[in-house]
Design a protein around this motif. Sequence first.
Motif: not given
Length: 177
Positions: A132, A135-136, A139
Amino acid sequence: MFFIPGFILSIVTFPGVIVHEFAHQLFCRLFRTSVLDVCYFRVGNPSGYVVHEQPGSQSHQIWIGLGPFFINTVIGALIALPSAIPVIQFGNATLIDYILIWLGVSIAMHSFPSTGDAKNIWSSIKDKETSWLMKIIVSPIVGLIYLCSIGSVVWLDFIYGVAVATGIPYLLVNLLA
């Protein structure tokens, strides 16, 4: 702004395309990802490419996609540095100085990952094994890559190349002087 066909722009700035593809290949080697095919430069779309096997992890895929941003930026600034100083500070430059600045700008302006790179990075982000935190962090970078791609229509890549090739040396001179 005016329009220049992409193939002409890639011919004029071919050193940047070559370094961009070299950076992808370098990051493949760093992450022990086999390279299946490389084209450093060609007249066509794309201007160059690196085909590689699936990397060992999603973070490796992300680094391979982002590699040209770091490599092209650093090499473009370093090549232009010795010539940007006489041009910016003293206004007495030789033909060699202008050639080195062109080389630095052409390399730096190909720093932005392509939309193909962005698609590969995005598929890595969407993978359920990607953390995660990754991804943060990544992105927004993918969104920025697409914005820069759109910005190339208004010469954002060229502006970045000039900023790297002349702005970084200018800042260094002012910091060290």
